[in-house]
Design an enzyme around this catalytic site. Structure first.
Site, PDB file in Angstrom:
ATOM      1  N   GLU A 112      -6.318  13.510   6.561  1.00 40.04           N
ATOM      2  CA  GLU A 112      -4.904  13.379   6.201  1.00 40.04           C
ATOM      3  C   GLU A 112      -4.602  14.111   4.894  1.00 40.04           C
ATOM      4  O   GLU A 112      -5.472  14.255   4.039  1.00 40.04           O
ATOM      5  CB  GLU A 112      -4.543  11.911   5.961  1.00 40.04           C
ATOM      6  CG  GLU A 112      -4.692  10.998   7.121  1.00 40.04           C
ATOM      7  CD  GLU A 112      -4.403   9.554   6.715  1.00 40.04           C
ATOM      8  OE1 GLU A 112      -4.355   8.709   7.615  1.00 40.04           O
ATOM      9  OE2 GLU A 112      -4.235   9.277   5.503  1.00 40.04           O
ATOM     10  N   CYS A 131      -1.294  14.790  -2.077  1.00 46.04           N
ATOM     11  CA  CYS A 131      -2.515  13.994  -2.048  1.00 46.04           C
ATOM     12  C   CYS A 131      -3.408  14.555  -0.952  1.00 46.04           C
ATOM     13  O   CYS A 131      -2.993  14.649   0.210  1.00 46.04           O
ATOM     14  CB  CYS A 131      -2.184  12.527  -1.778  1.00 46.04           C
ATOM     15  SG  CYS A 131      -3.624  11.441  -1.738  1.00 46.04           S
ATOM     16  N   CYS A 138     -15.160   8.071   4.841  1.00 48.27           N
ATOM     17  CA  CYS A 138     -15.695   7.751   3.520  1.00 48.27           C
ATOM     18  C   CYS A 138     -16.865   6.795   3.682  1.00 48.27           C
ATOM     19  O   CYS A 138     -16.817   5.896   4.528  1.00 48.27           O
ATOM     20  CB  CYS A 138     -14.613   7.112   2.642  1.00 48.27           C
ATOM     21  SG  CYS A 138     -15.157   6.762   0.946  1.00 48.27           S
ATOM     22  N   CYS A 142     -15.412   0.355   0.853  1.00 44.23           N
ATOM     23  CA  CYS A 142     -14.526  -0.617   0.200  1.00 44.23           C
ATOM     24  C   CYS A 142     -13.753  -1.358   1.298  1.00 44.23           C
ATOM     25  O   CYS A 142     -13.073  -0.717   2.113  1.00 44.23           O
ATOM     26  CB  CYS A 142     -13.578   0.084  -0.757  1.00 44.23           C
ATOM     27  SG  CYS A 142     -14.427   0.990  -2.076  1.00 44.23           S
ATOM     28  N   CYS A 145      -9.906  -0.781   2.333  1.00 44.25           N
ATOM     29  CA  CYS A 145      -9.476   0.605   2.527  1.00 44.25           C
ATOM     30  C   CYS A 145      -9.639   1.020   3.985  1.00 44.25           C
ATOM     31  O   CYS A 145     -10.723   0.875   4.564  1.00 44.25           O
ATOM     32  CB  CYS A 145     -10.299   1.518   1.624  1.00 44.25           C
ATOM     33  SG  CYS A 145     -10.000   3.278   1.872  1.00 44.25           S
ATOM     34  N   CYS A 373      -4.115   5.001   2.903  1.00 39.31           N
ATOM     35  CA  CYS A 373      -5.028   6.124   3.067  1.00 39.31           C
ATOM     36  C   CYS A 373      -5.946   5.896   4.253  1.00 39.31           C
ATOM     37  O   CYS A 373      -6.617   4.870   4.356  1.00 39.31           O
ATOM     38  CB  CYS A 373      -5.844   6.287   1.793  1.00 39.31           C
ATOM     39  SG  CYS A 373      -7.036   7.616   1.879  1.00 39.31           S
TER      40      CYS A 373
END
Length: 385
Positions: A112, A131, A138, A142, A145, A373
């Site tokens: 994205e 951004c 990832c 976390c 997220c 995100c």
């Protein structure tokens, strides 16, 4: 793909074995571009012409580059300008001022990027922030997220990272987005992925975005922000580079017990370690470090934690080099995590202000779309199986 952190080289490089994307002009340094042009049997000066068209005029179609002979255009196009990312879905919000794009890479990975326009007003000169993502997925895991829930697929190349900025700059210059023609003022490496886990490509992309045309996009270093959840060796390495970008540390908790849960990397680099590294960055770069703190209802938003955060920041030398950026959580569907109550957010701010800590609350964008995100990418098929 598992959502665990997977193999981590604690010098800062996540291990992700996938085929590499094709080499693009944006993967090369200015010197390598000249060498590559000569390697095609073309005069060295053609490299500057090519860069001028791509970075200066923002023209993505080599067939239009009339200062090159037609045969050379085709040759250069085939050698250096593969399509790295293809837009597959787009959402807009905030009366068109926020545009979020899902991109598909050559191997099917989906990432994205977001363009956020802030109109000119009495207290603002007007600006546009982009951004961008540095990884597909990832590995930091976390739990609040959306990107972290999908796990890591692979690192992006410098070309794929810069592509996101180049496309935004082109669309803005051409007036394709609401608000009329404009330019990119700020780049934040805060999209999908942990930038410091893809350090070399992120640094190469940042240098290229910063370089003056025709070698790059000419965005000032003060307009570049690189985030991290606390990869201490890379934070210290970045401090010693000659590129004074803004460092944003995603802290999210001032105590190790809670941060171990919210940011699993904290078990390798604890709160003291990451704040010491942040202070080192500020002292070396003379740039204020942004302390990113997502406010999560009944998890990390207690006034006592605001007081602890203030004490830990003020314990580090000239603590005025820190600025706390509070972020209301943009929850993902089905998540147990949600944004703090307004009264708790206000109390958190008041306690920091009372302690003399500079603090702002981020203007959260994209709440009516897949704003968190990684959320749009996940819906679009980002987690390749």
């Amino acid at each position: 793909m598992s959502s665990t952190t997977g193999p981590i080289d604690l010098t800062g490089e996540l291990v992700a074995s996938r085929r590499r994307p094709p080499t693009h002009w944006m993967d090369l340094t200015p010197e390598q571009r000249v060498e590559s042009i000569i390697g095609l049997g073309l005069p060295a000066y053609r490299a500057r012409q090519v860069s001028y068209q791509w970075f200066g005029r923002l023209d993505p179609v080599p067939a239009n580059w009339t200062d090159l002979p037609a045969a050379s255009r085709q040759q250069v196009s085939e050698a250096f300008f593969p399509t790295l990312l293809t837009p597959i879905r787009q959402q807009t919000a905030d009366t068109g001022l926020t545009t979020k794009t899902a991109w598909r890479a050559f191997d099917g990975a989906v990432i994205e990027s977001v363009i956020m326009r802030y109109p000119q007003g009495p207290d603002s000169p007007g600006r546009t922030t982009v951004c961008i993502s540095s990884q597909a997925g990832c590995g930091m895991a976390c739990p609040f997220c959306a990107t972290g829930q999908g796990g890591l697929q692979r690192n992006l190349s410098a070309g794929e990272i810069t592509w996101q900025v180049h496309d935004a700059a082109r669309r803005l210059a051409a007036g394709e987005l609401p608000g009329g023609p404009g330019r990119v003022n700020n780049i934040v490496f805060m999209g999908m992925g942990e930038p410091m886990a893809n350090y070399n490509a992120v640094l190469a992309a940042a240098r290229q975005v910063h370089a003056a045309a025709p070698d790059g996009l000419g965005i000032g270093a003060r307009g570049l922000t690189v985030s991290t959840v606390g990869m201490v060796p890379r934070m210290r390495q970045l401090a010693d580079e000659d590129l004074p970008v803004t460092l944003a540390l995603s802290l999210h908790a001032p105590d190790d017990e809670l941060r171990d849960e919210l940011v699993p990397l904290n078990r390798h680099f604890n709160v003291d370690a990451v704040l010491d590294a942040a202070w080192y960055y500020a002292s070396r770069s003379k740039r204020r470090v942004s302390i990113e703190y997502i406010l999560i209802k009944d998890i990390n938003d207690q006034a006592g934690r605001a007081d602890l955060l203030a004490r830990r920041l003020k314990a580090r030398g000239d603590w005025g080099w820190f600025h706390v950026n509070l972020i209301p959580l943009n929850p993902t569907p089905g998540s147990k995590w949600t944004a703090s109550r307004p009264k708790d957010e206000r109390a958190f701010v008041q306690h920091l202000e009372r302690a003399g800590v500079p603090v702002t609350v981020r203007d959260t964008r994209g709440r009516e779309i897949d704003g968190a995100c990684g959320q749009l990418a996940a819906r679009t098929g980002a987690v390749a199986r």
